[in-house]
Design a protein around this motif. Structure first.
Motif, PDB file in Angstrom:
ATOM      1  N   THR A   1      41.320  44.397  41.909  1.00 64.96           N
ATOM      2  CA  THR A   1      41.860  43.084  41.558  1.00 64.96           C
ATOM      3  C   THR A   1      41.963  42.192  42.786  1.00 64.96           C
ATOM      4  OG1 THR A   1      43.101  44.066  39.729  1.00 64.96           O
ATOM      5  CG2 THR A   1      43.824  41.900  40.501  1.00 64.96           C
ATOM      6  N   GLU A   2      42.385  42.766  43.903  1.00 63.12           N
ATOM      7  CA  GLU A   2      42.496  41.986  45.137  1.00 63.12           C
ATOM      8  C   GLU A   2      41.130  41.506  45.613  1.00 63.12           C
ATOM      9  OE1 GLU A   2      44.652  44.128  48.099  1.00 63.12           O
ATOM     10  OE2 GLU A   2      46.365  44.507  46.779  1.00 63.12           O
TER      11      GLU A   2
ATOM     12  N   ASP B   1      38.508  41.042  43.674  1.00 63.45           N
ATOM     13  CA  ASP B   1      38.113  40.023  42.708  1.00 63.45           C
ATOM     14  C   ASP B   1      38.726  38.678  43.077  1.00 63.45           C
ATOM     15  OD1 ASP B   1      36.430  39.728  40.560  1.00 63.45           O
ATOM     16  OD2 ASP B   1      37.911  40.248  39.039  1.00 63.45           O
ATOM     17  N   GLN B   2      40.010  38.708  43.387  1.00 67.76           N
ATOM     18  CA  GLN B   2      40.708  37.475  43.753  1.00 67.76           C
ATOM     19  C   GLN B   2      40.146  36.885  45.045  1.00 67.76           C
ATOM     20  OE1 GLN B   2      44.941  37.934  44.034  1.00 67.76           O
ATOM     21  NE2 GLN B   2      45.310  35.790  44.544  1.00 67.76           N
TER      22      GLN B   2
ATOM     23  N   SER C   1      36.919  35.160  44.209  1.00 64.65           N
ATOM     24  CA  SER C   1      37.200  33.944  43.441  1.00 64.65           C
ATOM     25  C   SER C   1      37.688  32.824  44.353  1.00 64.65           C
ATOM     26  CB  SER C   1      38.254  34.222  42.368  1.00 64.65           C
ATOM     27  OG  SER C   1      37.771  35.097  41.389  1.00 64.65           O
ATOM     28  N   GLU C   2      38.607  33.167  45.249  1.00 62.63           N
ATOM     29  CA  GLU C   2      39.198  32.147  46.112  1.00 62.63           C
ATOM     30  C   GLU C   2      38.193  31.582  47.111  1.00 62.63           C
ATOM     31  OE1 GLU C   2      42.556  34.044  47.852  1.00 62.63           O
ATOM     32  OE2 GLU C   2      43.822  33.809  46.057  1.00 62.63           O
TER      33      GLU C   2
ATOM     34  N   SER D   1      36.483  37.324  33.534  1.00 65.61           N
ATOM     35  CA  SER D   1      37.142  36.878  34.752  1.00 65.61           C
ATOM     36  C   SER D   1      36.407  35.660  35.312  1.00 65.61           C
ATOM     37  CB  SER D   1      37.126  38.005  35.785  1.00 65.61           C
ATOM     38  OG  SER D   1      35.796  38.220  36.248  1.00 65.61           O
TER      39      SER D   1
ATOM     40  N   SER E   1      39.581  42.385  38.163  1.00 66.36           N
ATOM     41  CA  SER E   1      40.849  42.050  37.527  1.00 66.36           C
ATOM     42  C   SER E   1      40.875  42.440  36.054  1.00 66.36           C
ATOM     43  CB  SER E   1      41.121  40.549  37.664  1.00 66.36           C
ATOM     44  OG  SER E   1      40.080  39.792  37.081  1.00 66.36           O
TER      45      SER E   1
END
Length: 233
Positions: A18-19, A21-22, A25-26, A53, A220
């Motif tokens: 998840t981290e 993925d983030q 994304s960011e 996602s 995520s």
């Protein structure tokens, strides 16, 4: 699910997926107030948090752009999040038909699609997909350049069969949620969703008119994957 150390010694867990993925994304996806508002609207309406996602949505958009797709069919609208990603990838003048069985979900999706300024591009049709798909064929609304199947998994084989009928050589068919947390490899499973995916794989193995592969994904949305099939003839 067991936790395995990577070559770097870092424990590979869902939290780490998840981290990462983030992180992607960011750094790769610009802030998008419209898509943020779509997610918020879906949450307020009580829709299940099962949309693709952001990174997966961008992948869908890129595939649409690579295909230079002008006509898209989506099975499973939910709140319209993936619909918007797909529609944004089409060239001007394109059209997208998306099918949703739940009237409440369809209403939320229509609002979100209008918020994204895509109401003239996207046609949301409500009802059982297996009843609507034959209507699309009768109305000669195909062939579609790209079909995205993200509906109930037990009916994936039937959906894929209709996607083939509504495609042309060079069309792309994408099926979501084909790994099922790894349950897809359980030949003894009686889970209807797993059985649907396994039947799809058997169809693809025997179908000479497509070239297909399946890719596992983590992030995520957990552990799952996509099947991508190119129609050859």
């Amino acid at each position: 699910m067991s936790t395995e150390p990577s070559q770097s010694g870092i424990a590979v867990t869902k939290d780490l997926w998840t981290e990462v993925d983030q992180y992607f994304s960011e750094i790769l996806l610009p802030a998008d107030p419209i898509l943020d508002s779509v997610i918020e609207a879906c949450g307020k309406a009580g829709l299940p948090a099962i949309a693709v996602s952001p990174n997966q949505g961008k992948l869908l958009q890129l595939l649409v752009q690579l295909m230079d797709a002008r006509s898209i069919l989506e099975l499973g609208t939910l709140g319209g999040y993936s619909t918007i990603w797909l529609a944004r990838g089409m060239r001007p003048g394109g059209r997208l038909i998306t099918l949703e069985i739940d009237p409440k979900h369809a209403d939320v999706a229509r609002g979100n699609i209008a918020r994204a300024g895509l109401q003239s591009v996207v046609n949301v049709r409500v009802g059982n997909a297996l009843e609507i798909l034959p209507q699309l064929a009768v109305q000669r609304l195909g062939p579609f350049d790209l079909t995205f199947i993200d509906a109930d998994k037990q009916n994936i084989p039937a959906y894929f069969d209709w996607a083939m009928k509504l495609s042309r050589p060079g069309s792309l068919i994408i099926v979501d949620n084909v790994v099922r947390d790894g349950k897809v490899i359980d030949a003894r499973s009686r889970d209807a969703s797993v059985l649907g995916v396994r039947r799809l794989n058997e169809m693809l193995a025997a179908e000479k008119r497509v070239s297909a592969t399946a890719i596992q994904t983590v992030g995520s949305k957990g552990y799952d994957g996509f099947t991508v099939a190119l129609v050859l003839e």
